[in-house]
Design a protein around this motif. Structure first.
Motif, short mmCIF file in Angstrom:
data_model
loop_
_atom_site.label_atom_id
_atom_site.label_comp_id
_atom_site.label_asym_id
_atom_site.label_seq_id
_atom_site.Cartn_x
_atom_site.Cartn_y
_atom_site.Cartn_z
N ALA A 67 -10.05 9.87 -18.08
CA ALA A 67 -10.43 9.22 -16.51
C ALA A 67 -9.67 10.69 -15.79
O ALA A 67 -8.99 10.47 -16.28
CB ALA A 67 -9.90 8.13 -16.37
N GLU A 68 -10.15 10.98 -14.85
CA GLU A 68 -9.90 12.01 -14.11
C GLU A 68 -8.87 10.94 -12.24
O GLU A 68 -8.26 11.32 -12.08
CB GLU A 68 -10.70 12.37 -13.66
N LEU A 69 -8.93 9.87 -12.60
CA LEU A 69 -8.66 8.82 -12.19
C LEU A 69 -7.66 7.20 -12.63
O LEU A 69 -9.13 6.63 -13.18
CB LEU A 69 -9.47 8.38 -10.75
N LEU A 70 -7.37 6.58 -12.28
CA LEU A 70 -6.71 5.89 -12.23
C LEU A 70 -5.38 4.84 -11.88
O LEU A 70 -5.56 4.78 -10.84
CB LEU A 70 -5.24 5.78 -14.13
N ILE A 71 -6.50 3.69 -11.39
CA ILE A 71 -6.62 2.49 -10.17
C ILE A 71 -5.73 1.54 -10.85
O ILE A 71 -5.72 1.05 -11.84
CB ILE A 71 -7.59 2.26 -9.65
N THR A 72 -4.29 1.29 -10.01
CA THR A 72 -3.91 0.17 -10.93
C THR A 72 -3.27 -1.29 -10.18
O THR A 72 -3.09 -0.37 -8.11
CB THR A 72 -2.26 0.24 -11.11
N HIS A 73 -3.30 -1.66 -9.62
CA HIS A 73 -3.27 -3.46 -9.08
C HIS A 73 -1.41 -2.78 -8.30
O HIS A 73 -0.82 -2.93 -7.18
CB HIS A 73 -3.70 -4.67 -10.00
N HIS A 74 0.07 -2.49 -9.22
CA HIS A 74 1.09 -2.58 -8.73
C HIS A 74 1.65 -0.97 -9.12
O HIS A 74 0.86 -0.10 -9.79
CB HIS A 74 1.68 -2.42 -10.10
N PRO A 75 2.36 -0.51 -7.83
CA PRO A 75 2.63 0.77 -7.39
C PRO A 75 3.49 1.05 -8.59
O PRO A 75 4.38 0.29 -9.15
CB PRO A 75 3.17 0.48 -6.01
N LEU A 76 3.60 2.12 -8.97
CA LEU A 76 4.49 3.34 -10.21
C LEU A 76 5.66 3.02 -8.91
O LEU A 76 6.83 3.74 -9.18
CB LEU A 76 3.38 4.20 -10.25
N LEU A 77 5.66 3.74 -7.65
CA LEU A 77 6.75 3.99 -6.96
C LEU A 77 6.55 3.41 -5.91
O LEU A 77 5.81 3.73 -4.51
CB LEU A 77 6.34 5.64 -6.01
N LEU A 78 7.55 2.03 -5.77
CA LEU A 78 7.54 0.98 -4.46
C LEU A 78 8.84 1.53 -3.80
O LEU A 78 8.50 1.36 -2.88
CB LEU A 78 7.24 -0.51 -5.06
N LYS A 79 9.57 2.05 -3.97
CA LYS A 79 11.21 2.37 -3.13
C LYS A 79 10.87 3.68 -3.37
O LYS A 79 10.81 4.33 -4.23
CB LYS A 79 11.96 1.95 -4.39
N GLY A 80 12.03 4.07 -2.21
CA GLY A 80 12.15 5.74 -1.92
C GLY A 80 12.63 6.16 -3.44
O GLY A 80 13.55 5.58 -3.99
N VAL A 81 12.28 7.30 -3.24
CA VAL A 81 12.93 8.60 -4.82
C VAL A 81 13.04 9.40 -4.43
O VAL A 81 12.10 9.80 -2.97
CB VAL A 81 11.66 8.23 -5.50
#
Ligand SMILES: [Zn+2]
Length: 303
Positions: free
Chosen positions: A85-99
């Motif tokens: 896959a060249e694209l992974l679509i997830t329901h949950h964010p990987l980066l929800l808080k500021g980094v």
């Protein structure tokens, strides 16, 4: 951890749509897929606190395969790479808080590196996917056979049928025990199973649902006159206080796996995106992850 045993794959039928033209299917870019995703799950439907959309990836990159999953865990990212896959679509964010760093000395930094180094884009469809028609709670309501379905909380920036949670009616009165069995039957198998608060022989017809964590919606659930409320991540105090405040012992509560309640949406989402892309003449193979990303592995119960 056992893989989800209800794997579903959705593939576009672009080849059929193209038959007769003699032309090869048009290559699709990540940017084009962003537009299709926006059409299905507009970012304007996302909650204010949420972070949705493209997390990693170049809009000009060509996409031939997409994987849908609930969580951007290491195992899911590896599954996407193995699938090509060249694209992974997830329901949950990987980066929800500021980094301030994505250096590969943290789990999230490693995930970002693995994605970019493997050429795998990551996109999040979170509360915009919850709120939309055909979203997480809509799919849950549909799988339970609910009718006359309406949102528990209408969307601030959407249509009346868009919003968080859903309430509707079963086509027959069921005991709470039989309804819980129906819930158990439609969800992927996870260690935590299904927890119920209420009289097993009590009768239910009006059902409120919220995929994912829904313990902020008790006020709306009570206002909806639901006999039972199905959601995930019910903590002790909100759950026990809701039961103390029950009228005629209702609403009963059913607490399910957060992962399982949202996994149900993936096949529907994959099919919807596949249809939009196929209608545009794009040939993209779309699959649903078979990785079980529920964090719990086993449970001990009395008896
Ligand atoms: Zn969730």
């Amino acid at each position: 951890m056992e893989p989800v045993n209800t794997a579903v794959s959705a593939e576009s039928d672009a080849a059929d749509a193209d038959s007769g033209t003699g032309e090869a299917p048009a290559a699709v870019t990540l940017g084009t897929i962003q537009l299709a995703v926006e059409e299905l799950w507009p970012e304007s439907l996302a909650e204010d606190w949420d972070e949705v959309g493209l997390v990693a990836g170049h809009p000009n990159a060509e996409v031939t395969r997409i994987l849908f999953a609930v969580d951007p865990t290491t195992a899911v990212i590896e599954e996407a790479i193995d699938f090509g896959a060249e694209l992974l679509i997830t329901h949950h964010p990987l980066l929800l808080k500021g980094v301030t760093s994505v250096a590969a000395n943290t789990a999230k930094g490693k995930a970002v590196h693995r994605l970019i180094e493997s050429g795998t884009a990551l996109m999040t469809v979170h509360t915009n996917g919850d709120s939309a028609v055909g979203g997480v709670s809509d799919v849950l309501a549909d799988a339970l056979g609910l009718q006359n379905v309406a949102p528990l909380t209408p969307a601030a920036n959407g249509l009346p049928e868009e919003g968080i949670g859903r309430v509707g009616e079963l086509d027959e009165v069921l005991t709470l025990g039989d309804f819980a069995a129906r819930v158990f039957g439609i969800l992927p198998s996870v260690a935590g199973g299904v927890r119920v608060s209420g009289d097993r022989d009590g009768l239910v017809r009006r059902v409120a649902v919220c995929g994912g964590a829904g313990d902020s919606l008790f006020g709306q659930v009570r206002a909806s006159n639901a006999d039972v409320y199905l959601t995930a991540d019910l903590r002790h105090h909100p759950a026990s206080e809701a039961r103390e405040a029950a009228v005629n012992d209702r609403p009963y509560l059913i607490d399910v796996s957060h992962f399982a309640s949202e996994w149900l949406w993936l096949p529907a989402a994959a099919e919807a995106l596949g249809n939009v892309l196929a209608d545009q003449g794009h040939d993209v193979e779309i699959r649903v992850s078979t990785t079980n990303s529920d964090p719990w592995d086993f449970i001990l119960t009395p008896g």
